[in-house]
Design a protein around this motif. Structure first.
Motif, mmCIF file in Angstrom:
data_model
loop_
_atom_site.group_PDB
_atom_site.id
_atom_site.type_symbol
_atom_site.label_atom_id
_atom_site.label_comp_id
_atom_site.label_asym_id
_atom_site.label_seq_id
_atom_site.Cartn_x
_atom_site.Cartn_y
_atom_site.Cartn_z
ATOM 1 N N VAL A 1 -30.007 0.844 25.439
ATOM 2 C CA VAL A 1 -30.874 0.512 26.569
ATOM 3 C C VAL A 1 -31.421 -0.903 26.417
ATOM 4 C CG1 VAL A 1 -32.947 1.169 27.851
ATOM 5 C CG2 VAL A 1 -31.516 2.943 26.792
ATOM 6 N N LEU A 2 -31.228 -1.705 27.460
ATOM 7 C CA LEU A 2 -31.837 -3.028 27.550
ATOM 8 C C LEU A 2 -33.017 -2.871 28.494
ATOM 9 C CD1 LEU A 2 -28.620 -5.213 27.923
ATOM 10 C CD2 LEU A 2 -29.779 -4.443 25.842
ATOM 11 N N ALA A 3 -34.198 -2.730 27.924
ATOM 12 C CA ALA A 3 -35.392 -2.355 28.690
ATOM 13 C C ALA A 3 -36.012 -3.574 29.348
ATOM 14 C CB ALA A 3 -36.383 -1.644 27.783
ATOM 15 N N TYR A 4 -35.607 -3.843 30.578
ATOM 16 C CA TYR A 4 -36.121 -4.988 31.327
ATOM 17 C C TYR A 4 -37.460 -4.669 31.979
ATOM 18 C CZ TYR A 4 -35.308 -3.009 35.931
ATOM 19 O OH TYR A 4 -35.383 -2.229 37.045
ATOM 20 N N HIS A 5 -37.784 -3.400 32.112
ATOM 21 C CA HIS A 5 -38.970 -2.971 32.847
ATOM 22 C C HIS A 5 -39.640 -1.834 32.074
ATOM 23 C CE1 HIS A 5 -41.352 -1.207 36.106
ATOM 24 N NE2 HIS A 5 -41.198 -2.355 36.746
ATOM 25 N N PRO A 6 -40.966 -1.724 32.135
ATOM 26 C CA PRO A 6 -41.644 -0.637 31.406
ATOM 27 C C PRO A 6 -41.113 0.758 31.743
ATOM 28 C CG PRO A 6 -43.257 -2.240 32.132
ATOM 29 C CD PRO A 6 -41.936 -2.643 32.753
ATOM 30 N N LYS A 7 -40.710 1.005 33.006
ATOM 31 C CA LYS A 7 -40.211 2.344 33.341
ATOM 32 C C LYS A 7 -38.910 2.650 32.600
ATOM 33 C CE LYS A 7 -37.719 1.099 37.564
ATOM 34 N NZ LYS A 7 -37.662 1.239 39.018
ATOM 35 N N VAL A 8 -38.084 1.643 32.369
ATOM 36 C CA VAL A 8 -36.841 1.835 31.621
ATOM 37 C C VAL A 8 -37.159 2.083 30.154
ATOM 38 C CG1 VAL A 8 -34.637 0.789 30.977
ATOM 39 C CG2 VAL A 8 -35.556 0.435 33.279
ATOM 40 N N ARG A 9 -38.067 1.291 29.602
ATOM 41 C CA ARG A 9 -38.501 1.479 28.215
ATOM 42 C C ARG A 9 -39.105 2.872 28.030
ATOM 43 N NH1 ARG A 9 -43.238 -1.571 27.726
ATOM 44 N NH2 ARG A 9 -44.084 0.382 28.484
ATOM 45 N N ASP A 10 -39.963 3.283 28.969
ATOM 46 C CA ASP A 10 -40.605 4.588 28.869
ATOM 47 C C ASP A 10 -39.587 5.726 28.910
ATOM 48 O OD1 ASP A 10 -43.000 3.191 28.762
ATOM 49 O OD2 ASP A 10 -43.600 3.709 30.819
ATOM 50 N N LEU A 11 -38.600 5.626 29.797
ATOM 51 C CA LEU A 11 -37.548 6.647 29.855
ATOM 52 C C LEU A 11 -36.784 6.687 28.535
ATOM 53 C CD1 LEU A 11 -35.701 8.735 31.207
ATOM 54 C CD2 LEU A 11 -34.439 6.814 32.235
ATOM 55 N N ALA A 12 -36.419 5.517 28.023
ATOM 56 C CA ALA A 12 -35.667 5.459 26.768
ATOM 57 C C ALA A 12 -36.446 6.121 25.630
ATOM 58 C CB ALA A 12 -35.339 4.008 26.416
ATOM 59 N N HIS B 1 -31.714 4.152 36.548
ATOM 60 C CA HIS B 1 -30.709 5.136 36.949
ATOM 61 C C HIS B 1 -29.451 5.073 36.091
ATOM 62 C CE1 HIS B 1 -33.325 5.311 40.523
ATOM 63 N NE2 HIS B 1 -33.086 6.592 40.362
ATOM 64 N N ALA B 2 -29.129 3.921 35.556
ATOM 65 C CA ALA B 2 -27.985 3.839 34.636
ATOM 66 C C ALA B 2 -28.282 4.622 33.365
ATOM 67 C CB ALA B 2 -27.667 2.384 34.317
ATOM 68 N N VAL B 3 -29.509 4.507 32.853
ATOM 69 C CA VAL B 3 -29.905 5.293 31.671
ATOM 70 C C VAL B 3 -29.865 6.779 32.016
ATOM 71 C CG1 VAL B 3 -31.743 5.780 30.002
ATOM 72 C CG2 VAL B 3 -31.326 3.418 30.740
ATOM 73 N N ALA B 4 -30.438 7.143 33.172
ATOM 74 C CA ALA B 4 -30.462 8.550 33.575
ATOM 75 C C ALA B 4 -29.045 9.110 33.710
ATOM 76 C CB ALA B 4 -31.233 8.709 34.892
ATOM 77 N N PHE B 5 -28.144 8.354 34.339
ATOM 78 C CA PHE B 5 -26.760 8.819 34.479
ATOM 79 C C PHE B 5 -26.082 8.957 33.122
ATOM 80 C CE2 PHE B 5 -27.010 8.367 38.979
ATOM 81 C CZ PHE B 5 -25.963 9.111 39.491
ATOM 82 N N ALA B 6 -26.327 8.026 32.220
ATOM 83 C CA ALA B 6 -25.742 8.138 30.878
ATOM 84 C C ALA B 6 -26.229 9.412 30.205
ATOM 85 C CB ALA B 6 -26.100 6.912 30.037
ATOM 86 N N LEU B 7 -27.519 9.711 30.322
ATOM 87 C CA LEU B 7 -28.061 10.937 29.731
ATOM 88 C C LEU B 7 -27.435 12.175 30.368
ATOM 89 C CD1 LEU B 7 -31.836 9.952 29.617
ATOM 90 C CD2 LEU B 7 -30.307 10.207 27.651
ATOM 91 N N TYR C 1 -34.037 16.296 25.698
ATOM 92 C CA TYR C 1 -34.851 15.660 26.732
ATOM 93 C C TYR C 1 -34.398 16.095 28.124
ATOM 94 C CZ TYR C 1 -36.601 12.283 30.039
ATOM 95 O OH TYR C 1 -37.168 11.714 31.136
ATOM 96 N N VAL C 2 -33.097 16.096 28.363
ATOM 97 C CA VAL C 2 -32.563 16.454 29.683
ATOM 98 C C VAL C 2 -32.937 17.892 30.037
ATOM 99 C CG1 VAL C 2 -30.424 16.863 30.990
ATOM 100 C CG2 VAL C 2 -30.710 14.745 29.679
ATOM 101 N N VAL C 3 -32.858 18.811 29.077
ATOM 102 C CA VAL C 3 -33.241 20.205 29.336
ATOM 103 C C VAL C 3 -34.701 20.266 29.784
ATOM 104 C CG1 VAL C 3 -33.666 22.444 28.223
ATOM 105 C CG2 VAL C 3 -31.509 21.255 27.843
ATOM 106 N N GLY C 4 -35.578 19.568 29.075
ATOM 107 C CA GLY C 4 -36.993 19.558 29.447
ATOM 108 C C GLY C 4 -37.237 18.893 30.792
ATOM 109 N N ALA C 5 -36.538 17.783 31.044
ATOM 110 C CA ALA C 5 -36.706 17.074 32.314
ATOM 111 C C ALA C 5 -36.236 17.932 33.482
ATOM 112 C CB ALA C 5 -35.949 15.747 32.273
ATOM 113 N N ARG C 6 -35.153 18.668 33.286
ATOM 114 C CA ARG C 6 -34.677 19.552 34.357
ATOM 115 C C ARG C 6 -35.687 20.650 34.641
ATOM 116 N NH1 ARG C 6 -28.341 19.717 32.688
ATOM 117 N NH2 ARG C 6 -27.703 18.069 34.106
ATOM 118 N N ALA C 7 -36.285 21.211 33.589
ATOM 119 C CA ALA C 7 -37.301 22.258 33.773
ATOM 120 C C ALA C 7 -38.511 21.696 34.521
ATOM 121 C CB ALA C 7 -37.716 22.835 32.421
#
Length: 159
Positions: free
Chosen positions: A78-89, A64-70, A130-136
């Motif tokens: 991004v410090l990717a501690y978890h695969p979901k964070v790495r995948d989002l990045a 959520h910190a990555v998402a809020f920054a975006l 990315y954000v435009v596509g994610a919102r769509a």
């Protein structure tokens, strides 16, 4: 006030994040960005938005910190501690500014922070796309869910 390069710790999950940030503190110091005193509690969206407004570059390890920054158009490392964070990045085009926790060193962190500062316009262009596509995609998913809930094939979601 304070050091312009200081890292303002932000806790989305206060107990875990505070300990994690403190453990990474020596790396931040070697990167020339010491941890500021205190921790900004960012569990609420308004608190996170206020915190982001103070950041030149966000160093994020939580999804959520990555998402809020975006969403708030802040350059991010991004410090990717978890695969979901790495995948989002990686989905957001932030690969060049992403480190796994095993890769974090003072030098690597300093390099990513400086690169995020220097190339912030480039990073934001990639992230904005990315954000435009994610919102769509989110809108389409919401319309589909609403259609299922209402038992219709009508696709109307108002803003």
């Amino acid at each position: 006030g304070g050091d312009a390069n200081a890292i303002l710790p932000a806790a989305f999950h206060e107990a875990e994040d505070t300990a994690e940030l403190r453990a990474l503190g020596p790396h931040f110091e070697r990167a020339g960005a010491p941890l500021a005193e205190g921790v900004a509690a960012c569990a609420a969206p308004a608190a996170a938005a206020a915190w982001l407004g103070r950041c030149e570059v966000v160093v994020a390890s939580r999804f959520h910190a990555v998402a809020f920054a975006l969403l708030h158009r802040r350059p991010v490392v991004v410090l990717a501690y978890h695969p979901k964070v790495r995948d989002l990045a990686h989905a957001a085009g932030l690969g060049p500014w992403t480190l796994t926790l095993r890769e974090v060193t003072g030098d690597a962190l300093a390099d990513r922070i400086e690169d995020a500062r220097r190339r912030s316009d480039e990073q934001l262009r990639v992230a904005d796309a990315y954000v435009v596509g994610a919102r769509a995609e989110a809108r389409a998913a919401a319309e589909s869910a609403l259609s299922l809930l209402l038992g219709t094939t009508e696709r109307t979601v108002t803003r």
